[in-house]
Structures are given as C-alpha cells and as structure tokens.
Design a protein around this motif. Structure first.
Motif, PDB file in Angstrom:
ATOM      1  N   ARG A   1     -27.900 -31.935  56.194  1.00  0.00           N
ATOM      2  CA  ARG A   1     -27.889 -31.307  54.615  1.00  0.00           C
ATOM      3  C   ARG A   1     -27.455 -33.006  53.863  1.00  0.00           C
ATOM      4  O   ARG A   1     -26.921 -33.964  54.228  1.00  0.00           O
ATOM      5  CB  ARG A   1     -25.927 -31.285  54.470  1.00  0.00           C
ATOM      6  N   LEU A   2     -27.689 -32.737  52.136  1.00  0.00           N
ATOM      7  CA  LEU A   2     -27.419 -34.693  51.669  1.00  0.00           C
ATOM      8  C   LEU A   2     -26.623 -33.813  50.626  1.00  0.00           C
ATOM      9  O   LEU A   2     -26.768 -32.482  50.112  1.00  0.00           O
ATOM     10  CB  LEU A   2     -28.785 -34.463  51.136  1.00  0.00           C
ATOM     11  N   VAL A   3     -25.574 -34.508  49.951  1.00  0.00           N
ATOM     12  CA  VAL A   3     -25.235 -34.073  48.615  1.00  0.00           C
ATOM     13  C   VAL A   3     -25.738 -35.428  47.237  1.00  0.00           C
ATOM     14  O   VAL A   3     -25.998 -36.123  48.020  1.00  0.00           O
ATOM     15  CB  VAL A   3     -23.577 -34.306  49.149  1.00  0.00           C
ATOM     16  N   PHE A   4     -25.916 -34.662  46.038  1.00  0.00           N
ATOM     17  CA  PHE A   4     -26.474 -34.948  45.210  1.00  0.00           C
ATOM     18  C   PHE A   4     -25.351 -35.849  44.521  1.00  0.00           C
ATOM     19  O   PHE A   4     -24.596 -35.779  44.403  1.00  0.00           O
ATOM     20  CB  PHE A   4     -26.572 -34.270  43.791  1.00  0.00           C
ATOM     21  N   ARG A   5     -25.641 -36.809  44.230  1.00  0.00           N
ATOM     22  CA  ARG A   5     -24.502 -38.230  43.630  1.00  0.00           C
ATOM     23  C   ARG A   5     -25.156 -37.869  41.863  1.00  0.00           C
ATOM     24  O   ARG A   5     -23.629 -37.856  41.891  1.00  0.00           O
ATOM     25  CB  ARG A   5     -24.329 -39.296  44.660  1.00  0.00           C
ATOM     26  N   HIS A   6     -26.286 -38.681  42.132  1.00  0.00           N
ATOM     27  CA  HIS A   6     -25.897 -38.902  40.629  1.00  0.00           C
ATOM     28  C   HIS A   6     -27.883 -39.387  40.155  1.00  0.00           C
ATOM     29  O   HIS A   6     -28.594 -39.327  41.347  1.00  0.00           O
ATOM     30  CB  HIS A   6     -25.710 -41.182  40.114  1.00  0.00           C
ATOM     31  N   SER A   7     -28.046 -38.967  39.341  1.00  0.00           N
ATOM     32  CA  SER A   7     -29.436 -39.692  38.303  1.00  0.00           C
ATOM     33  C   SER A   7     -28.859 -40.310  36.979  1.00  0.00           C
ATOM     34  O   SER A   7     -28.007 -40.451  36.407  1.00  0.00           O
ATOM     35  CB  SER A   7     -29.822 -38.139  38.569  1.00  0.00           C
ATOM     36  N   ASP A   8     -30.311 -41.352  36.692  1.00  0.00           N
ATOM     37  CA  ASP A   8     -29.952 -41.696  35.802  1.00  0.00           C
ATOM     38  C   ASP A   8     -31.611 -41.587  34.784  1.00  0.00           C
ATOM     39  O   ASP A   8     -32.415 -41.004  35.352  1.00  0.00           O
ATOM     40  CB  ASP A   8     -30.022 -43.719  36.013  1.00  0.00           C
ATOM     41  N   GLN A   9     -30.669 -42.734  33.339  1.00  0.00           N
ATOM     42  CA  GLN A   9     -32.254 -42.519  32.681  1.00  0.00           C
ATOM     43  C   GLN A   9     -34.042 -42.744  33.957  1.00  0.00           C
ATOM     44  O   GLN A   9     -34.279 -42.322  32.553  1.00  0.00           O
ATOM     45  CB  GLN A   9     -32.061 -42.839  31.443  1.00  0.00           C
ATOM     46  N   ASN A  10     -33.996 -43.459  34.447  1.00  0.00           N
ATOM     47  CA  ASN A  10     -35.073 -44.427  34.821  1.00  0.00           C
ATOM     48  C   ASN A  10     -35.877 -43.647  36.461  1.00  0.00           C
ATOM     49  O   ASN A  10     -35.566 -44.263  36.875  1.00  0.00           O
ATOM     50  CB  ASN A  10     -34.733 -45.773  35.311  1.00  0.00           C
ATOM     51  N   ASN A  11     -35.442 -41.695  36.605  1.00  0.00           N
ATOM     52  CA  ASN A  11     -35.443 -41.474  37.085  1.00  0.00           C
ATOM     53  C   ASN A  11     -35.288 -41.423  38.491  1.00  0.00           C
ATOM     54  O   ASN A  11     -35.826 -41.181  39.785  1.00  0.00           O
ATOM     55  CB  ASN A  11     -37.421 -41.490  37.487  1.00  0.00           C
ATOM     56  N   ILE A  12     -34.599 -42.317  38.942  1.00  0.00           N
ATOM     57  CA  ILE A  12     -33.486 -42.817  40.218  1.00  0.00           C
ATOM     58  C   ILE A  12     -32.254 -41.818  40.263  1.00  0.00           C
ATOM     59  O   ILE A  12     -31.465 -41.295  39.820  1.00  0.00           O
ATOM     60  CB  ILE A  12     -32.654 -44.172  39.779  1.00  0.00           C
ATOM     61  N   LEU A  13     -32.829 -41.253  41.578  1.00  0.00           N
ATOM     62  CA  LEU A  13     -31.317 -39.992  42.284  1.00  0.00           C
ATOM     63  C   LEU A  13     -30.763 -40.899  43.421  1.00  0.00           C
ATOM     64  O   LEU A  13     -31.515 -41.976  43.745  1.00  0.00           O
ATOM     65  CB  LEU A  13     -32.300 -38.915  42.420  1.00  0.00           C
ATOM     66  N   GLY A  14     -29.843 -40.274  43.338  1.00  0.00           N
ATOM     67  CA  GLY A  14     -28.586 -40.622  44.587  1.00  0.00           C
ATOM     68  C   GLY A  14     -28.310 -39.919  45.448  1.00  0.00           C
ATOM     69  O   GLY A  14     -28.086 -38.875  44.679  1.00  0.00           O
ATOM     70  N   PHE A  15     -28.554 -40.184  47.150  1.00  0.00           N
ATOM     71  CA  PHE A  15     -28.142 -38.419  48.092  1.00  0.00           C
ATOM     72  C   PHE A  15     -27.191 -39.261  48.976  1.00  0.00           C
ATOM     73  O   PHE A  15     -27.450 -40.288  49.266  1.00  0.00           O
ATOM     74  CB  PHE A  15     -29.152 -38.694  48.351  1.00  0.00           C
ATOM     75  N   SER A  16     -26.064 -38.562  49.452  1.00  0.00           N
ATOM     76  CA  SER A  16     -25.769 -39.112  50.990  1.00  0.00           C
ATOM     77  C   SER A  16     -25.658 -37.892  51.869  1.00  0.00           C
ATOM     78  O   SER A  16     -25.581 -36.777  51.573  1.00  0.00           O
ATOM     79  CB  SER A  16     -24.129 -39.135  50.244  1.00  0.00           C
TER      80      SER A  16
END
Length: 107
Positions: free
Chosen positions: A80-95
């Motif tokens: 399992r992953l948790v979605f943390r953030h996204s920004d306007q540069n198409n970068i997404l973060g997961f934990s």
C-alpha cells in the motif's frame, strides 16, 4: 538528528540509465504508471506522464491498495501507498505503508 532520521529524510536519485516506473492500482481497479525521480527509505517522488500532473485525480491522504516498482528486469511489490502531494510540475509524492524501500539493495 539520529542516523535513522537522516536516512529516512535523504532523497536518493536513480541512475540515469535506470528506467524504473511506479505502477499503482486504485480501489476502482484502474492501473496508473509513473516515472520514478528519486526515493527515500519510506517514500518516492514520481513524474506524471500526462499533462495536468495528477491523471487519476487522487486526493491528499488517499490510500492506494496495491503498487509495485517495475523496470530493468525488476518487479518489486510495495504494497500500500499513501498519496502525499502533487505540484504544477507534474511531480507526485507517495509514502510507503507496509515496507521500507531497499535503497541500499536492488534499487
């Protein structure tokens, strides 16, 4: 700051010739693929391949039930992953929820 905290917060870049992707599945059964930028012991940063940054319309804190890293003759289940953030540069973060990433091993 302890050594374990420093390792957890340090971001590790992938080798240039590495073509690793994160493949996730949402609860509705749809699969999404992202190019991996860097990772840490408990999370990773990816680039969305589609314009708009967040193709699957995830919300912060959303739990993704299944995920894996694929590429370079590698398939590493992450659980399992948790979605943390996204920004306007198409970068997404997961934990990661279930495991620590093997940053000193096969990655």
């Amino acid at each position: 700051m302890s050594i374990s905290t420093k390792v957890r917060q340090k971001r590790y870049k992938l080798k240039e010739n590495s073509r690793l992707q994160l493949v996730t599945e949402k609860e509705d059964g749809k699969n999404y693929s992202f190019n991996i930028n860097d990772l840490s012991l408990r999370g990773l940063s990816v680039t969305s391949c589609s314009p708009g940054g967040n193709p699957c319309q995830m919300v912060q804190g959303e739990l993704l039930p299944a995920s894996k890293i694929v590429g370079n003759d590698l398939e590493l289940p992450l659980g399992r992953l948790v979605f943390r953030h996204s920004d306007q540069n198409n970068i997404l973060g997961f934990s990661c929820v279930d495991i620590q990433l093997p940053i000193d091993g096969i990655l």
